[in-house]
Enzyme design. Structure first.
Site, mmCIF file in Angstrom:
data_model
loop_
_atom_site.group_PDB
_atom_site.id
_atom_site.type_symbol
_atom_site.label_atom_id
_atom_site.label_comp_id
_atom_site.label_asym_id
_atom_site.label_seq_id
_atom_site.Cartn_x
_atom_site.Cartn_y
_atom_site.Cartn_z
ATOM 1 N N PHE A 13 -28.296 -18.044 5.258
ATOM 2 C CA PHE A 13 -26.854 -18.159 5.059
ATOM 3 C C PHE A 13 -26.150 -16.868 5.495
ATOM 4 O O PHE A 13 -26.568 -15.777 5.123
ATOM 5 C CB PHE A 13 -26.575 -18.440 3.574
ATOM 6 C CG PHE A 13 -25.108 -18.490 3.260
ATOM 7 C CD1 PHE A 13 -24.293 -19.462 3.818
ATOM 8 C CD2 PHE A 13 -24.529 -17.542 2.427
ATOM 9 C CE1 PHE A 13 -22.936 -19.502 3.551
ATOM 10 C CE2 PHE A 13 -23.165 -17.575 2.149
ATOM 11 C CZ PHE A 13 -22.375 -18.558 2.710
ATOM 12 N N GLN A 14 -25.114 -17.023 6.279
ATOM 13 C CA GLN A 14 -24.332 -15.888 6.803
ATOM 14 C C GLN A 14 -25.195 -14.887 7.572
ATOM 15 O O GLN A 14 -24.977 -13.684 7.510
ATOM 16 C CB GLN A 14 -23.563 -15.188 5.684
ATOM 17 C CG GLN A 14 -22.438 -16.063 5.141
ATOM 18 C CD GLN A 14 -21.454 -15.313 4.278
ATOM 19 O OE1 GLN A 14 -21.790 -14.325 3.637
ATOM 20 N NE2 GLN A 14 -20.209 -15.782 4.258
ATOM 21 N N MET B 265 4.116 -11.531 28.892
ATOM 22 C CA MET B 265 3.480 -11.013 30.090
ATOM 23 C C MET B 265 2.865 -12.140 30.912
ATOM 24 O O MET B 265 2.958 -12.150 32.134
ATOM 25 C CB MET B 265 2.411 -9.974 29.702
ATOM 26 C CG MET B 265 1.834 -9.224 30.884
ATOM 27 S SD MET B 265 3.077 -8.316 31.815
ATOM 28 C CE MET B 265 2.908 -6.679 31.107
ATOM 29 N N LYS C 137 -29.325 -6.482 2.889
ATOM 30 C CA LYS C 137 -28.955 -6.387 1.479
ATOM 31 C C LYS C 137 -30.052 -5.742 0.637
ATOM 32 O O LYS C 137 -29.780 -4.929 -0.242
ATOM 33 C CB LYS C 137 -28.643 -7.784 0.942
ATOM 34 C CG LYS C 137 -28.096 -7.756 -0.464
ATOM 35 C CD LYS C 137 -27.632 -9.124 -0.907
ATOM 36 C CE LYS C 137 -27.004 -9.054 -2.282
ATOM 37 N NZ LYS C 137 -26.587 -10.372 -2.758
ATOM 38 N N GLU D 194 -11.442 -9.257 8.896
ATOM 39 C CA GLU D 194 -12.240 -8.110 9.339
ATOM 40 C C GLU D 194 -11.728 -7.467 10.629
ATOM 41 O O GLU D 194 -11.914 -6.282 10.856
ATOM 42 C CB GLU D 194 -13.705 -8.508 9.503
ATOM 43 C CG GLU D 194 -14.434 -8.732 8.189
ATOM 44 C CD GLU D 194 -14.303 -10.154 7.671
ATOM 45 O OE1 GLU D 194 -13.483 -10.925 8.215
ATOM 46 O OE2 GLU D 194 -15.011 -10.499 6.719
#
Lengths: 591, 187
Positions: A140-141, A505, A190, A78
């Site tokens: 969940f999630q 760096m 959802k 993502e």
């Protein structure tokens, strides 16, 4: 209940495209997911970067139905989706769109959202959420996406009623690109995407956020013009605001008219042609000697679309200590935040510059360049005494040389996308840019891993341009999974890895400020990038000797393939000049 | 360390620009909008001394009054960032203009003997407070006024034994006239 809803919707809507084409109004209200996708299309979206998951299944179902109107690019992580959307937005000036699922999908997107927030990139990020009744139950999630993204968004929504969905999307697009642009997050549970939208509503009109179209104060414009005339040692300090406002033409006109030198910041690169005589090169920590000296010595600093970032100012007390400051910025919150200007002007760069140019027509200023002869004499001395340079070697490729060669091979026309680190600074120093939106970099957040996916997004947004990602071996390994996305969609992604086997760096700072204690910066154990490229089905090339460089670059760039070019460069090259963090720019270390 | 008397003018603390600010914000009465405002303070490690939110005559909008301590520049920056929020309609630094500030406190105080009760009632009278509840050995008082007034009364009640206090936090509104009135001092 939710499943039932979905079923009804699917049954009724097996062929929505047919409805469209026959111009028949659907008999049954569309479900949330369709409302969402249609609203995106209505707002001009034809490109979405995303990755599906449970919470966004309905939306992906509609994306499938509307696939001929909007193309979805399936990323592999993502973070890549959001960076790609950023690259697309930065290169085109349009709003970038990313679509991710709930929970880990949303948290993976946060880095990209924060990056867009700090660099003012217009984005709309749609995140799935668990069904409304489950919110707050540690489902969940489930994560509190609204809460997690709160400090790094321009605005965000948790959609609670499908009837407001379209209005929310419309407002999100307006907010993302108006004023000081930024990312807007729409968190969609959802069940909302399954609900039928029977009674679409508008947002309360009181909420509609209007950027206050301020009439520019005539007297302020007049004061600014008079300062231009009276100043003996003026300089323009221009930033991302000039690029965002597409004000580079006006900027050029004004600078040429007044013969005042210009120094862009890292974000302002491209806002003024780098090779122009009036351009002194980048300002700040790794800026040119001439720019930093000219600002330090200036008596008038005209700051346009900048925020006086600490990487530019160094120690504040010694930043343009004798200068009067004119600060033009779209965000009132940027003006006076770090340095209190004598003349503040809240306006976008284009509006302000046009007003100034108009006002200047009434002035006589032919003699001005003569008056500033002394100033230009000094500037040219600084320029000539310490130009940007590097010591070439016969055995090793110098990183600066890679950028110079890239500039030659691409004729200076490529869109250059960088990651973060040494290579970013070398690209900023050694690739003279011709125009706005030719330079895409992660400036504010400094996100390693930005370069590759952003270049992919830019290549999709500007199919006629050659887009080249210049990345380090460190940042490359953070998001290289997106190579396969480029392969899948035949995006001509070109990646040049400046491979020095270090987190360069950090190594440089350890060398200079920590007695060469190279703590955890060694990347010499890395995959074989050529083989890696080949494993992905991309063209893998490598250059190790200066003599091979040009040929390898040409072989990689002059085709439509995805090409990963591993350039092995000298290991312990440092970026110079450097003003140590928080230091006085006069104390810059030159080599 | 013995007891030393320092004249009140002697302040040995390092000079500070920190001062008390009262900020009044008109924002949408929507879930999450208050978090955005509060986040601007917490992100800087600024403590909010008091915060109170209530409906306004505008439907869908709430007024939020925040009192915070901080240096002027940072608070100014917070105000600017606050006014940039999409659902914020107006931000005012109330402290910069003549204004009225009020808060209300409920105080649960011991009142065990008739004398104590009488003493407390005297204090209540002086501060124009109210007795809102009473038992054999306790009283609950309601006091409103500016912060100092509420502070002072609670301080005076402490010898009786204050069991609990609950304060609303400050609400503020700008004065109609630009003059600092005498009434302000009386409160």
């Amino acid at each position: 209940m939710e499943v039932q809803n979905m079923k009804t919707a699917t049954e009724t809507y097996s062929k929505p495209i047919a409805f469209e084409s026959q111009n028949i109004q659907p008999q049954v209200a569309p479900r949330g997911a369709e409302v969402l996708v249609r609203a995106l299309i209505k707002n001009g979206v034809d490109t979405i970067f995303g990755l599906p998951g449970g919470a966004v299944l309905h939306i992906y179902d509609e994306i499938w139905r509307y696939r001929d109107q909007v193309t979805h690019y399936l990323v592999r992580h993502e973070q890549g989706a959001v960076h790609a959307a950023e690259g697309y937005a930065k290169a085109t000036g349009k709003v970038g769109v990313a679509l991710v699922t709930s929970g880990p999908g949303a948290t993976n997107a946060v880095t990209g959202i924060a990056d867009a927030f700090l660099d003012s990139v217009p984005l709309v990020v749609i995140t799935g959420q668990v069904p409304s009744p489950l919110i707050g139950t540690d489902a969940f999630q489930e994560v509190d996406t609204f809460g997690i993204t709160l400090p790094v968004v321009k605005h965000s929504y948790l959609v609670k009623d499908v009837n407001y969905l379209e209005a929310i999307v419309d407002e999100a697009f307006h907010l993302a690109q108006s004023g000081k642009p930024g990312p807007v997050v729409i968190d969609v549970p959802k069940d909302i995407t399954a609900h039928l939208c029977e009674n679409p509503k508008k947002l309360h009109e009181d909420f509609l956020f209007e950027e206050k179209e301020k009439n520019l104060d005539e007297s302020t414009i007049e004061k600014i013009c008079e300062k231009f005339l009276s100043a003996k040692q003026p300089i323009f300090y221009i930033g991302g605001g000039v690029v965002t406002a597409d004000a580079s033409a006006e900027m050029l006109q004004l600078a040429e008219k007044l013969q005042i030198p210009v120094t862009p910041t890292l974000m302002g690169l491209g806002g003024f042609p780098s090779a122009h005589d009036l351009c002194l090169g980048m300002l700040g920590m790794h800026g040119t000697y001439a720019s930093n000296m000219a600002v330090a010595e200036s008596d008038l600093l005209i700051a346009i679309g900048v925020r006086f970032d600490d990487r530019v100012t160094g120690k504040l007390a010694t930043f343009a200590p004798n200068a009067e400051v004119i600060h033009i910025d779209i965000a009132a919150s940027n003006i006076g935040k770090i340095r209190k200007p004598q003349i503040p002007l809240q306006a976008d760069a284009k509006t302000a510059l046009l007003a100034i140019l108009k006002k200047l027509e009434t002035y006589e200023f032919d003699s001005m360049t003569a008056k500033r002869g002394e100033w230009w004499h000094r500037i040219n001395n600084w320029r000539n005494s310490v130009p940007l340079s590097c010591e070439y070697s016969e055995n090793e490729i110098k990183p600066q040389q890679v950028i110079e060669e890239l500039h030659r091979v691409t004729n200076g026309d490529a869109i250059v996308v960088t990651d973060v680190g040494q290579h970013q600074m070398w690209a900023a120093q050694f690739y003279p840019l011709k125009r706005s939106r030719q330079w895409l970099t992660s400036g504010g957040l400094g996100t390693m891993g930005f370069g590759l996916p952003a270049a992919m997004g830019a290549a999709l947004g500007c199919p006629k341009d050659l887009v080249v990602a210049v990345v380090g071996d460190g940042g490359f390994q953070m998001t290289n999974q997106e190579i396969i996305t480029a392969i899948q969609y035949k995006i001509p992604l070109k990646v040049i890895i400046m491979n020095n086997g270090y987190l360069g760096m950090v190594r440089q700072w350890q060398e200079m400020f920590y007695d060469r204690a190279y703590s955890e910066v060694d990347l010499s154990i890395s995959p074989d990038f050529v083989k890696l490229a080949e494993a992905y089905g991309a063209l893998g090339l490598r250059a190790t000797k200066p003599g091979e460089l040009r040929e390898v670059l040409e072989a990689g760039l002059n085709n439509d393939k995805v090409a990963i070019i591993d350039v092995v460069v000298s290991k312990e090259e440092n970026v110079f000049p450097i003003v140590p963090a928080g230091g006085n720019s006069r104390d810059m270390i030159l080599k | 360390m013995g007891r030393h008397f320092f004249p009140p003018t002697t302040d040995h603390r390092p000079p500070t620009t920190e001062m008390r600010h009262t900020i009044s914000i008109l924002l949408a009465n929507e879930a999450g909008e208050l978090s955005r405002v509060v986040g601007l303070f917490s992100a800087r490690g600024y403590n909010i001394e008091t915060i109170s939110v209530g409906k306004t005559i505008l439907p869908n909008f709430s007024r939020c009054t925040i009192v915070t301590e901080g240096d002027e520049k940072t608070v100014d920056q917070i105000i600017k960032q606050c006014s940039r929020l999409a659902r914020v309609r107006e931000v005012k630094a109330v402290t910069t203009l003549p204004h009225i500030e009020r808060e209300m406190g409920l105080v649960d105080v011991n009142a065990k003997t008739p004398t104590e009760r009488q003493d407390i009632l005297n204090i209540v009278d002086i501060f124009r407070a109210k007795v809102v509840d009473m038992s054999h050995d306790k009283m609950i008082l309601e006091i409103s006024g500016n912060k100092d007034k509420v502070d002072t009364m609670i301080e005076l009640l402490k010898p009786f034994g204050v069991n609990e206090t609950a304060r609303t936090g400050c609400v503020a509104i700008n004065r109609l006239s630009p003059f600092e009135p005498i009434e302000n001092n009386r409160d």
